[in-house]
Write a protein that holds these residues in place. Structure first.
Motif, PDB file in Angstrom:
ATOM      1  N   ARG A   1       0.772  -1.247   0.000  1.00  0.00           N
ATOM      2  CA  ARG A   1       0.000   0.000   0.000  1.00  0.00           C
ATOM      3  C   ARG A   1       0.800   1.293   0.000  1.00  0.00           C
ATOM      4  NH1 ARG A   1      -2.603  -4.327   2.556  1.00  0.00           N
ATOM      5  NH2 ARG A   1      -1.964  -4.145   4.706  1.00  0.00           N
ATOM      6  N   GLU A   2       1.942   1.310   0.731  1.00  0.00           N
ATOM      7  CA  GLU A   2       2.809   2.496   0.706  1.00  0.00           C
ATOM      8  C   GLU A   2       2.085   3.818   0.952  1.00  0.00           C
ATOM      9  OE1 GLU A   2       5.592   2.326  -2.600  1.00  0.00           O
ATOM     10  OE2 GLU A   2       6.019   0.216  -2.171  1.00  0.00           O
ATOM     11  N   ILE A   3       1.260   3.780   1.994  1.00  0.00           N
ATOM     12  CA  ILE A   3       0.618   5.002   2.487  1.00  0.00           C
ATOM     13  C   ILE A   3       1.670   5.821   3.246  1.00  0.00           C
ATOM     14  CG2 ILE A   3      -1.070   5.753   4.260  1.00  0.00           C
ATOM     15  CD1 ILE A   3      -2.190   4.683   1.517  1.00  0.00           C
ATOM     16  N   PHE A   4       1.584   7.155   3.162  1.00  0.00           N
ATOM     17  CA  PHE A   4       2.479   7.992   3.977  1.00  0.00           C
ATOM     18  C   PHE A   4       1.917   8.023   5.399  1.00  0.00           C
ATOM     19  CE2 PHE A   4       2.764   9.778  -0.375  1.00  0.00           C
ATOM     20  CZ  PHE A   4       4.104   9.505  -0.614  1.00  0.00           C
ATOM     21  N   PRO A   5       2.615   7.392   6.371  1.00  0.00           N
ATOM     22  CA  PRO A   5       2.011   7.212   7.694  1.00  0.00           C
ATOM     23  C   PRO A   5       1.790   8.510   8.458  1.00  0.00           C
ATOM     24  CG  PRO A   5       4.289   6.427   7.694  1.00  0.00           C
ATOM     25  CD  PRO A   5       3.949   6.759   6.270  1.00  0.00           C
ATOM     26  N   LEU A   6       2.630   9.518   8.216  1.00  0.00           N
ATOM     27  CA  LEU A   6       2.520  10.752   9.002  1.00  0.00           C
ATOM     28  C   LEU A   6       1.628  11.797   8.335  1.00  0.00           C
ATOM     29  CD1 LEU A   6       6.199  11.084  10.299  1.00  0.00           C
ATOM     30  CD2 LEU A   6       4.218  10.041  11.407  1.00  0.00           C
ATOM     31  N   LEU A   7       1.276  11.573   7.081  1.00  0.00           N
ATOM     32  CA  LEU A   7       0.349  12.497   6.405  1.00  0.00           C
ATOM     33  C   LEU A   7      -1.084  12.076   6.702  1.00  0.00           C
ATOM     34  CD1 LEU A   7       1.943  13.004   2.851  1.00  0.00           C
ATOM     35  CD2 LEU A   7       2.363  14.260   4.968  1.00  0.00           C
ATOM     36  N   THR A   8      -1.988  13.043   6.655  1.00  0.00           N
ATOM     37  CA  THR A   8      -3.397  12.717   6.879  1.00  0.00           C
ATOM     38  C   THR A   8      -3.957  11.980   5.666  1.00  0.00           C
ATOM     39  OG1 THR A   8      -4.184  14.750   5.866  1.00  0.00           O
ATOM     40  CG2 THR A   8      -3.737  14.823   8.249  1.00  0.00           C
ATOM     41  N   VAL A   9      -5.148  11.435   5.848  1.00  0.00           N
ATOM     42  CA  VAL A   9      -5.846  10.764   4.746  1.00  0.00           C
ATOM     43  C   VAL A   9      -6.017  11.745   3.582  1.00  0.00           C
ATOM     44  CG1 VAL A   9      -8.102   9.814   4.066  1.00  0.00           C
ATOM     45  CG2 VAL A   9      -6.978   9.041   6.180  1.00  0.00           C
ATOM     46  N   GLN A  10      -6.445  12.969   3.909  1.00  0.00           N
ATOM     47  CA  GLN A  10      -6.612  13.995   2.864  1.00  0.00           C
ATOM     48  C   GLN A  10      -5.295  14.250   2.117  1.00  0.00           C
ATOM     49  OE1 GLN A  10      -9.301  16.929   3.205  1.00  0.00           O
ATOM     50  NE2 GLN A  10      -8.458  18.076   1.504  1.00  0.00           N
ATOM     51  N   GLU A  11      -4.211  14.392   2.879  1.00  0.00           N
ATOM     52  CA  GLU A  11      -2.913  14.662   2.245  1.00  0.00           C
ATOM     53  C   GLU A  11      -2.426  13.473   1.410  1.00  0.00           C
ATOM     54  OE1 GLU A  11      -1.241  17.773   5.658  1.00  0.00           O
ATOM     55  OE2 GLU A  11      -0.947  15.612   5.891  1.00  0.00           O
TER      56      GLU A  11
ATOM     57  N   ARG B   1      -4.221  10.466  10.573  1.00  0.00           N
ATOM     58  CA  ARG B   1      -2.959  10.105   9.929  1.00  0.00           C
ATOM     59  C   ARG B   1      -3.073   8.740   9.253  1.00  0.00           C
ATOM     60  NH1 ARG B   1       2.160  12.089  13.529  1.00  0.00           N
ATOM     61  NH2 ARG B   1       1.500  14.257  13.614  1.00  0.00           N
ATOM     62  N   GLY B   2      -2.456   8.628   8.102  1.00  0.00           N
ATOM     63  CA  GLY B   2      -2.485   7.380   7.337  1.00  0.00           C
ATOM     64  C   GLY B   2      -2.045   6.184   8.162  1.00  0.00           C
ATOM     65  N   GLY B   3      -1.021   6.395   8.994  1.00  0.00           N
ATOM     66  CA  GLY B   3      -0.467   5.312   9.795  1.00  0.00           C
ATOM     67  C   GLY B   3      -1.410   4.815  10.878  1.00  0.00           C
ATOM     68  N   ASP B   4      -2.458   5.594  11.189  1.00  0.00           N
ATOM     69  CA  ASP B   4      -3.405   5.173  12.225  1.00  0.00           C
ATOM     70  C   ASP B   4      -4.559   4.347  11.669  1.00  0.00           C
ATOM     71  OD1 ASP B   4      -1.876   6.486  14.062  1.00  0.00           O
ATOM     72  OD2 ASP B   4      -3.068   8.332  14.037  1.00  0.00           O
ATOM     73  N   LEU B   5      -4.622   4.201  10.345  1.00  0.00           N
ATOM     74  CA  LEU B   5      -5.703   3.423   9.736  1.00  0.00           C
ATOM     75  C   LEU B   5      -5.399   1.925   9.830  1.00  0.00           C
ATOM     76  CD1 LEU B   5      -6.478   6.206   8.699  1.00  0.00           C
ATOM     77  CD2 LEU B   5      -6.762   5.250   6.415  1.00  0.00           C
TER      78      LEU B   5
ATOM     79  N   GLY C   1      -1.849  12.229  -4.900  1.00  0.00           N
ATOM     80  CA  GLY C   1      -2.187  11.789  -6.253  1.00  0.00           C
ATOM     81  C   GLY C   1      -2.312  12.936  -7.258  1.00  0.00           C
ATOM     82  N   TYR C   2      -2.209  14.175  -6.802  1.00  0.00           N
ATOM     83  CA  TYR C   2      -2.335  15.329  -7.712  1.00  0.00           C
ATOM     84  C   TYR C   2      -1.127  15.475  -8.647  1.00  0.00           C
ATOM     85  CZ  TYR C   2      -6.150  17.347  -4.853  1.00  0.00           C
ATOM     86  OH  TYR C   2      -7.317  17.578  -4.191  1.00  0.00           O
ATOM     87  N   ALA C   3       0.000  14.879  -8.241  1.00  0.00           N
ATOM     88  CA  ALA C   3       1.262  15.144  -8.951  1.00  0.00           C
ATOM     89  C   ALA C   3       1.162  15.128 -10.486  1.00  0.00           C
ATOM     90  CB  ALA C   3       2.347  14.193  -8.450  1.00  0.00           C
TER      91      ALA C   3
ATOM     92  N   GLN D   1      -7.932   0.794   1.042  1.00  0.00           N
ATOM     93  CA  GLN D   1      -8.947   1.631   0.395  1.00  0.00           C
ATOM     94  C   GLN D   1      -8.354   3.008   0.060  1.00  0.00           C
ATOM     95  OE1 GLN D   1     -13.066   0.990   2.162  1.00  0.00           O
ATOM     96  NE2 GLN D   1     -11.835  -0.143   3.628  1.00  0.00           N
ATOM     97  N   LEU D   2      -7.535   3.509   0.988  1.00  0.00           N
ATOM     98  CA  LEU D   2      -6.878   4.799   0.750  1.00  0.00           C
ATOM     99  C   LEU D   2      -5.920   4.711  -0.447  1.00  0.00           C
ATOM    100  CD1 LEU D   2      -6.142   7.702   1.472  1.00  0.00           C
ATOM    101  CD2 LEU D   2      -4.687   6.826   3.331  1.00  0.00           C
ATOM    102  N   ALA D   3      -5.197   3.611  -0.545  1.00  0.00           N
ATOM    103  CA  ALA D   3      -4.252   3.455  -1.661  1.00  0.00           C
ATOM    104  C   ALA D   3      -4.997   3.410  -3.001  1.00  0.00           C
ATOM    105  CB  ALA D   3      -3.411   2.191  -1.467  1.00  0.00           C
TER     106      ALA D   3
END
Ligand SMILES: Nc1ncnc2c1ncn2[C@@H]1O[C@H](COP(=O)(O)OP(=O)(O)OP(=O)(O)O)[C@@H](O)[C@H]1O
Ligand SMILES: [Mg+2]
Length: 231
Positions: free
Chosen positions: A85-95, A129-133, A100-102, A140-142
């Protein structure tokens, strides 16, 4: 349509893909099955530009992608949901979603509502935070983050790995919805035979870096598939 034609891929002297050919058609779910270490992720790394191929071609909608870096392939419409999944753990779900805007132009830089109708849990957790999910929520976030890039083909690496059955069902529903509503192509690699059989239109089986079976999901010989999936 995505075409992988006769691709070899090496890590140093070790060859991970041997003459692999796979096509993923628009409006279809294509599943590549294979047990641990047979080269599934390597195939997706070749498609998304994370690792160069040593022979063969990768093309999408008639254009050869070999040599293009990952962000250029994202611009061409290839959305990637990596293994683990490679979610950014310290960024929020929104961030995480906004990451993906890049590849997008300014006017497309918003989060499509469709993502929240598919995965309502993300809406209620935008500030977390992503890491708390949980693992399933991160998956789902990925998928949501890949959808933000407005892909024409979604490439998923073992989306069921380490995820509880109820969320596996949600993810299966989402993948089917994406195929049916947007006509996008889905290329999915999996070890989980039943998930693949229920979802896929076209199935490939990979063993030791090679494609050893190819055919429509309806005619998949389950016993043969299981043989390739057990060591
Ligand atoms: N960065 C790397 N450097 C060297 N060898 C690698 C590297 N990544 C993968 N390999 C090797 O290439 C082969 C294919 O690996 P790959 O990750 O594509 O398999 P996989 O089918 O995705 O496995 P899994 O189901 O465990 O995710 C394996 O033998 C693996 O050890
Ligand atoms: Mg893998």
């Amino acid at each position: 349509m995505l075409t992988v034609n006769n691709v070899n891929l090496h890590y140093g002297a070790a060859q991970a893909l041997r003459g692999v050919s796979v096509t993923a058609e628009m409006g279809k779910i294509t599943c590549v099955l294979g047990r641990n270490g047979v080269g599934k992720s390597s195939l997706l790394r070749a498609v998304t530009g994370q690792h160069p191929v040593s022979a063969g071609t990768i093309s999408f909608e008639g254009e050869v992608l070999n040599g293009l870096p990952p962000y250029a392939r994202a611009k061409h419409g290839i959305g990637y949901v990596p293994q683990g999944r490679e979610i950014f753990p310290l960024l929020t779900v929104q961030e995480n979603l906004e990451s993906g805007y890049a590849p997008l132009g300014r006017k497309d830089r918003f989060i499509p509502d469709e993502i929240f109708s598919l995965f309502p849990v993300l809406k209620s957790m935008l500030g977390r935070r992503g890491g708390d999910l949980s693992g399933g929520q991160q998956q789902q976030l990925a998928i949501g983050r890949a959808m933000v890039t407005r892909p024409k083909i979604l490439v998923l690496d073992e989306p069921t790995e380490g995820i509880q059955p109820s969320i596996i069902k949600d993810i299966g529903r989402a993948i089917r919805y994406l195929r049916d509503s947007t006509g996008m192509a889905i290329l999915l690699v999996e070890q989980y035979l039943d998930f693949c059989r229920e979802l896929a239109d076209q199935v490939y089986i990979m063993d030791r870096g090679e494609i050893v079976h190819e055919g429509p999901a309806e005619t998949l010989d389950t016993a043969e598939a299981r043989r390739h999936l057990t060591v």
